[in-house]
Every structure is written in C-alpha cells, then in structure tokens.
Design a protein around this motif. Sequence first.
Motif, PDB file in Angstrom:
ATOM      1  N   GLY A  63      88.578  40.909  21.018  1.00 57.88           N
ATOM      2  CA  GLY A  63      87.936  39.674  20.585  1.00 57.88           C
ATOM      3  C   GLY A  63      88.276  38.465  21.429  1.00 57.88           C
ATOM      4  N   GLN A  64      88.909  38.677  22.574  1.00 59.68           N
ATOM      5  CA  GLN A  64      89.411  37.529  23.328  1.00 59.68           C
ATOM      6  C   GLN A  64      88.529  37.109  24.502  1.00 59.68           C
ATOM      7  OE1 GLN A  64      93.343  38.869  24.386  1.00 59.68           O
ATOM      8  NE2 GLN A  64      94.064  38.800  22.284  1.00 59.68           N
ATOM      9  N   CYS A  65      87.681  38.016  25.011  1.00 63.42           N
ATOM     10  CA  CYS A  65      87.032  37.706  26.298  1.00 63.42           C
ATOM     11  C   CYS A  65      85.514  37.507  26.208  1.00 63.42           C
ATOM     12  CB  CYS A  65      87.336  38.801  27.313  1.00 63.42           C
ATOM     13  SG  CYS A  65      86.419  40.338  27.030  1.00 63.42           S
ATOM     14  N   GLY A  66      84.868  38.082  25.200  1.00 63.90           N
ATOM     15  CA  GLY A  66      83.431  37.898  25.039  1.00 63.90           C
ATOM     16  C   GLY A  66      82.554  38.818  25.868  1.00 63.90           C
ATOM     17  N   THR A  69      79.863  40.795  23.917  1.00 62.90           N
ATOM     18  CA  THR A  69      79.013  40.049  22.983  1.00 62.90           C
ATOM     19  C   THR A  69      77.608  40.652  22.873  1.00 62.90           C
ATOM     20  OG1 THR A  69      80.214  38.033  23.537  1.00 62.90           O
ATOM     21  CG2 THR A  69      78.081  37.759  22.422  1.00 62.90           C
ATOM     22  N   MET A  77      78.122  38.199  18.292  1.00 59.77           N
ATOM     23  CA  MET A  77      79.347  38.777  17.735  1.00 59.77           C
ATOM     24  C   MET A  77      80.036  39.622  18.788  1.00 59.77           C
ATOM     25  SD  MET A  77      78.297  39.768  13.858  1.00 59.77           S
ATOM     26  CE  MET A  77      77.558  38.473  12.834  1.00 59.77           C
ATOM     27  N   ASN A  78      81.349  39.787  18.616  1.00 64.79           N
ATOM     28  CA  ASN A  78      82.125  40.635  19.517  1.00 64.79           C
ATOM     29  C   ASN A  78      81.966  42.080  19.028  1.00 64.79           C
ATOM     30  OD1 ASN A  78      83.856  38.002  18.740  1.00 64.79           O
ATOM     31  ND2 ASN A  78      84.024  38.397  20.925  1.00 64.79           N
ATOM     32  N   SER A 130      75.609  35.279  24.647  1.00 63.87           N
ATOM     33  CA  SER A 130      76.064  34.057  23.968  1.00 63.87           C
ATOM     34  C   SER A 130      75.105  32.904  24.229  1.00 63.87           C
ATOM     35  CB  SER A 130      77.462  33.662  24.456  1.00 63.87           C
ATOM     36  OG  SER A 130      78.433  34.388  23.763  1.00 63.87           O
ATOM     37  N   ASP A 149      81.786  24.102  24.557  1.00 63.39           N
ATOM     38  CA  ASP A 149      82.615  24.539  23.435  1.00 63.39           C
ATOM     39  C   ASP A 149      82.038  25.821  22.816  1.00 63.39           C
ATOM     40  OD1 ASP A 149      84.807  24.043  21.555  1.00 63.39           O
ATOM     41  OD2 ASP A 149      83.184  23.839  20.098  1.00 63.39           O
ATOM     42  N   ALA A 150      80.720  25.835  22.642  1.00 66.06           N
ATOM     43  CA  ALA A 150      80.094  27.009  22.020  1.00 66.06           C
ATOM     44  C   ALA A 150      80.206  28.243  22.913  1.00 66.06           C
ATOM     45  CB  ALA A 150      78.628  26.701  21.704  1.00 66.06           C
ATOM     46  N   SER A 152      82.831  28.889  24.798  1.00 70.87           N
ATOM     47  CA  SER A 152      84.224  29.097  25.227  1.00 70.87           C
ATOM     48  C   SER A 152      84.771  30.469  24.857  1.00 70.87           C
ATOM     49  CB  SER A 152      85.126  27.977  24.694  1.00 70.87           C
ATOM     50  OG  SER A 152      85.221  28.053  23.292  1.00 70.87           O
ATOM     51  N   GLY A 153      84.057  31.217  24.029  1.00 66.01           N
ATOM     52  CA  GLY A 153      84.484  32.584  23.719  1.00 66.01           C
ATOM     53  C   GLY A 153      84.127  33.582  24.801  1.00 66.01           C
ATOM     54  N   ASN A 154      83.520  33.124  25.878  1.00 69.46           N
ATOM     55  CA  ASN A 154      83.175  34.002  27.000  1.00 69.46           C
ATOM     56  C   ASN A 154      83.990  33.593  28.215  1.00 69.46           C
ATOM     57  OD1 ASN A 154      80.572  33.894  25.184  1.00 69.46           O
ATOM     58  ND2 ASN A 154      80.537  35.821  26.349  1.00 69.46           N
TER      59      ASN A 154
ATOM     60  N   SER B  99      86.207  31.367  18.410  1.00 66.60           N
ATOM     61  CA  SER B  99      85.035  31.186  19.277  1.00 66.60           C
ATOM     62  C   SER B  99      83.779  31.320  18.417  1.00 66.60           C
ATOM     63  CB  SER B  99      85.005  32.280  20.345  1.00 66.60           C
ATOM     64  OG  SER B  99      84.835  33.548  19.715  1.00 66.60           O
ATOM     65  N   THR B 100      82.634  30.991  18.998  1.00 65.55           N
ATOM     66  CA  THR B 100      81.373  31.113  18.256  1.00 65.55           C
ATOM     67  C   THR B 100      81.223  32.526  17.692  1.00 65.55           C
ATOM     68  OG1 THR B 100      80.412  29.579  19.851  1.00 65.55           O
ATOM     69  CG2 THR B 100      78.872  30.761  18.431  1.00 65.55           C
ATOM     70  N   GLN B 101      81.441  33.530  18.550  1.00 68.50           N
ATOM     71  CA  GLN B 101      81.257  34.927  18.129  1.00 68.50           C
ATOM     72  C   GLN B 101      82.193  35.290  16.984  1.00 68.50           C
ATOM     73  OE1 GLN B 101      81.679  33.787  21.303  1.00 68.50           O
ATOM     74  NE2 GLN B 101      81.336  35.409  22.777  1.00 68.50           N
ATOM     75  N   LEU B 102      83.444  34.871  17.105  1.00 70.94           N
ATOM     76  CA  LEU B 102      84.420  35.222  16.064  1.00 70.94           C
ATOM     77  C   LEU B 102      84.099  34.505  14.759  1.00 70.94           C
ATOM     78  CD1 LEU B 102      87.595  35.120  18.312  1.00 70.94           C
ATOM     79  CD2 LEU B 102      86.824  37.136  17.038  1.00 70.94           C
ATOM     80  N   SER B 236      89.362  24.202  24.126  1.00 68.21           N
ATOM     81  CA  SER B 236      88.618  25.013  23.171  1.00 68.21           C
ATOM     82  C   SER B 236      89.194  26.416  23.145  1.00 68.21           C
ATOM     83  CB  SER B 236      87.138  25.072  23.599  1.00 68.21           C
ATOM     84  OG  SER B 236      86.382  25.802  22.660  1.00 68.21           O
ATOM     85  N   TYR B 237      88.922  27.149  22.064  1.00 64.29           N
ATOM     86  CA  TYR B 237      89.264  28.563  21.977  1.00 64.29           C
ATOM     87  C   TYR B 237      90.752  28.777  22.195  1.00 64.29           C
ATOM     88  CZ  TYR B 237      88.237  33.583  22.443  1.00 64.29           C
ATOM     89  OH  TYR B 237      88.173  34.930  22.276  1.00 64.29           O
TER      90      TYR B 237
END
Lengths: 179, 334
Positions: A63-66, A69, A77-78, A130, A149-150, A152-154, B99-102, B236-237
Amino acid sequence: MVDTTPATAVQHADPAATPRLHDVELTINGQTHHLSIEPNVVLLDALRERLGLTGAKKGCDHGQCGACTVLVDGRSMNSCLMLASMADGCDITTVEGLAKPDGTLHPVQQAFLEHDAYQCGYCTAGQMMSATAILNDPSIERTDASIKDAMSGNICRCGAYKNIHDAIKTADARLNGGE
Amino acid sequence: MRAFDYTRPGAVDAAIATHARANSAYLAGGTTLLDLAKINIMQPDQVVDINGLGLDRIERLKDGRVQVGALVTNTALARHELIETHYPVLSQALLSGASTQLRNKATTAGNVMQRVRCPYFRDGTSPCNKRDPGSGCAAIGGVNRETFAVLGTSDQCIAAHPSDMCVAMAAIGATVSVMGPNGPRDIPFDAFHLLPGTSPAREHALEPDELITHVTLDAPPGGARSGYLKLRDRASYQFALASCAAQLSVEGGVIRAPRIALGGVATKPWRATDAERMLDGKVPSRALFEQAASAAFNGATAYEHNAFKIPLGRHAIIAELGALTGLETMQEVS
Ligand SMILES: Cc1cc2nc3c(=O)[nH]c(=O)nc-3n(C[C@H](O)[C@H](O)[C@H](O)COP(=O)(O)OP(=O)(O)OC[C@H]3O[C@@H](n4cnc5c(N)ncnc54)[C@H](O)[C@@H]3O)c2cc1C
Ligand code: SF4
Ligand code: FES
Ligand code: FES
C-alpha cells in the motif's frame, strides 16, 4: 471468460489445511470473469497471475507505492491490499481498459505520451489510473497543490513527477476544459 | 501471504458468531490487516469480511449528534456534507492521512483499530513487548524518531498512535458503539484506546469478538470552529510527527468550550485537558496559547531521537489556535 484452474499463489505445508476455494465474479474492463480462488489471493495477483493483466505492477505489496492502483467501482484503490474475494461483484478498470477497443488512447495516456511522463515506466500504469480517477472526481480541486496531494500515493522512483503533473494538467484541460 | 479462511456474513450477529469460532480478524478495508498479515505480524486463521453488514451510513441523530457507520470509508466521511460543515477538523484530519487510494478503502472502524507504525513492531524479529509480551522494547534504546511518542509512554512501549482521524474524534468527543456476544455497549472515545503501561499488547477496550458498529460524534457547541494541523517530514502521504486538532468557539471576545487533541506525539489519541482548562473563558492571545501549549507537554518524556517533538507539538498547538481565533501566531516560538 470462465477460468477454473485453481489458484497457485500459496503453497500449503499441509494440504488437509488448505482453505476452500472461493468462486468470485469480477467484471474487468467490461468483461466478466469467473475465478475459483484461494481466499488469501490479493486482487493484484489475481489480475497478473490468473488473468494475464500485467499492467498493474507490484512495487511494494504494502500500500505504499501506488504501482498496483486500479479502479474499483470507479474509485482508485491499491489492488495489493484487497483480496480478490472482496472484489466479488465489483467493476474493475485496469490500465488495459483505458484505451478504446480501436486503440485510441485515453486522454490521460495521450498526455503522458506527449509529456514524456515516465522514465522506466514501472509506476506509469498506477500513475495513470490515479490520474484518471482524480480527473473524474469533482470533489478534488484543480489546483496544482491539490492535484499533487491527491497523486501523492503514487511514488515514482525515477522522479518523473514534473512531467507527470504536466500531463495530468493537459489531460484535465482536454477532459474537463480546465486551463 | 499466510493462508486463512474467508467468510462474508450478511448480518452483525452472524459476523460475531463466525468470528468467535476461530482465531479470527474482522476485515474492513484491509489496509492494515492485509499489510500486517503479509508480514506475519497479524496471523488470523479466518478473516470475517464485514463489508456486507450495511454499516456504511452517516446519519444525523435527533439530539444533533452524527452517527458514522463502522464501514464508512475515510473518503466518504471526509467529503460528507455534515462533516465538512460541522466538523471541519475531522474532514481535514482524514484528508491529511494516507493516500487517495488508501482513503478510498480504509474505513472508520479500521482506522480506529489501526496498529502502530513502529518499525521494530513490524520487523517481526526485534524485541517488542507489543508483538511478543515480555521480550523487551527495541525502540527505547534504538532509533526512536518519527513514529515514537513523548506523552503516555511507559518503560515497556513508546510507539505513537498513528491515526489522524482519531485525533480529530478525540477533540470533537465521540462514542464507540460495539456489539458482542453479550450484546451492545458504548465506550467513550477517550476510554477506547489504552495506554501501553505494563501491557502494551492490549491496545483497546474491545472484548473478544466484539465488533464496532458505529462511532457517534458529539454535537459541536453553537458557533464552534475547528481545524487540524499536521506537521510531517514531507508535505503529503506521511504520518504525523506532531499534529493538533482543535475545536472551540469565541463568544464576547473569550474562548468557550475549547477542545484540543494531539497526534504523532502520544501513545493514544491525546486530549490536552490541561491546555483546555487554561484556555477556557480567556481572551485569545499569543501569550495564552504559549502557556496552554507548554501545559500540554508537562510531563512529556523525550527519547534519544524524538526530543524535537516537544517544541514541534507546542508549535502545532499555537499555530492551530492562532488559525482558529484569527490571531497571527506563525512567528518564532520560544
Ligand atoms: C502506506 C500507508 C500510509 C498510511 N498513512 C496514514 C496516515 O497518514 N494517517 C492515518 O491516520 N493512517 C494512515 N494509514 C493507516 C490507514 O488509515 C489504516 O490502515 C486504515 O484506516 C485501516 O482501515 P481499514 O478499514 O483498512 O482496516 P482493516 O485493515 O480492515 O482493519 C484494521 C484492524 O481493525 C479491525 N477491524 C476493522 N473493522 C472493525 C470493526 N468494525 N470492529 C472491530 N474491529 C475491526 C481489523 O480486524 C484489523 O485488526 C496508512 C496506511 C498505509 C498502508
Ligand atoms: S515501541 Fe512498542 S511497538 Fe515499538 S518495539 Fe517497543 S514495544 Fe514494540
Ligand atoms: S504494490 Fe500496491 S501500493 Fe505498492
Ligand atoms: S518512471 Fe520509473 S518509477 Fe516512475
């Protein structure tokens, strides 16, 4: 497509203890698949190992890198932190489903291409999934800060962030008439 | 990942009965459980998927409180009109997390129940009283920087509670409703998470097989304003190094009903009650905020690498109070 070969993602020391297989129906990129699958198989492994959809990548598996996705019922979602069983009955979009059947690229793909928004490409499918979800989500403001920000999970270990961001802005303009 | 059985019951009582039959874990979003099952830190033989229980609604009760179903996702909660309007602190805290996905996957109850991010807890081999009671704590003499607390620690465990959402809920005031083999009961939010003390493996007030069904937010007092400030290593994150959730109103020039909670610096979502008492009924000023911020960290214990969290946490309080009362406070803090 019906696929009934048993999952092989886990080896059990004691075959008697093997948990029972689960029947799952997944609609992926508009096509329905029936899988008989072990309960501990995550969606990412089901896509890659069972269905040959290798666009979603395994970067960290936590769940850390995206990189993994995908869209589940339209939301990013991851897929590494979701059991395939949890996705039973869901509508899933992977990077393989972004382009039109005739090969016309999705505006997000086209913009990534034009902006050279990748180096090694390992994170790219996740980045594009994403981005696609964000550009469909009116609750996310179209400012640079909130897009970053949106997104940032990638994580992009090549550091192609600037071009990725520019590509998303271009795709936004084409999809939503943004500046 | 380890092998386990999977069931997806359609009703709360069936979920509880199924859970009681084996070494089980409830599965909500899975973003903590599957993460930790993959590295054998959580080892269920059975997961009970609770996504089919219909606990995914947000409702305003007649008494003005807001009831949040256990399975409401962090995204849905953050973006809900009632939350954006009446509890901005909660919306901001949720959107600052993960994050958005989580957030699209993570749920309200799962967030309340998330586990610590201590790397020694996660590595599966270091001495860790939380994972392996009595084995010691590798963090106390180890690299104890970002995920470690200065408040509420013990000589057994110093891991910080990682949640942002819970810090906002502590500031708002809330009740955790659970259902178990012996029926339903309510647990005040402040009593839900336990201090590590001499039993760090015991993290919360749930009894075996109990299921969280809802979290109900207290009604904010009239004219309340609220906000969340999260300070971290990147923009972020990232988990909080220090964060402050605050809710208060200003009437006739004085602060009323102040509520302050801290994250990143404490072993549970941390109510700064001494600071609250100091602010109540007072005219907002920078000097007052500095006093309150100092009071919040009375009795804090710094470890080798996290002493900076004490001034950082004070900064967070002062800046958030300044933002809520319209005072300019973002200058150098002594
Ligand atoms: C890379 C990463 C970054 C993150 N960053 C942040 C951050 O910045 N801020 C933050 O606050 N959080 C962060 N998180 C944590 C995240 O918020 C939690 O993982 C999430 O909220 C857990 O919710 P879930 O529904 O996925 O829980 P699950 O994984 O499904 O469950 C977690 C635990 O709760 C139990 N449980 C779930 N529902 C119930 C119920 N109804 N009753 C009783 N027990 C239940 C499960 O059995 C399990 O033990 C991060 C996580 C990851 C992986
Ligand atoms: S701080 Fe707590 S969780 Fe971390 S090693 Fe020590 S006992 Fe374990
Ligand atoms: S592989 Fe899923 S987030 Fe990294
Ligand atoms: S292009 Fe290499 S990781 Fe992003």
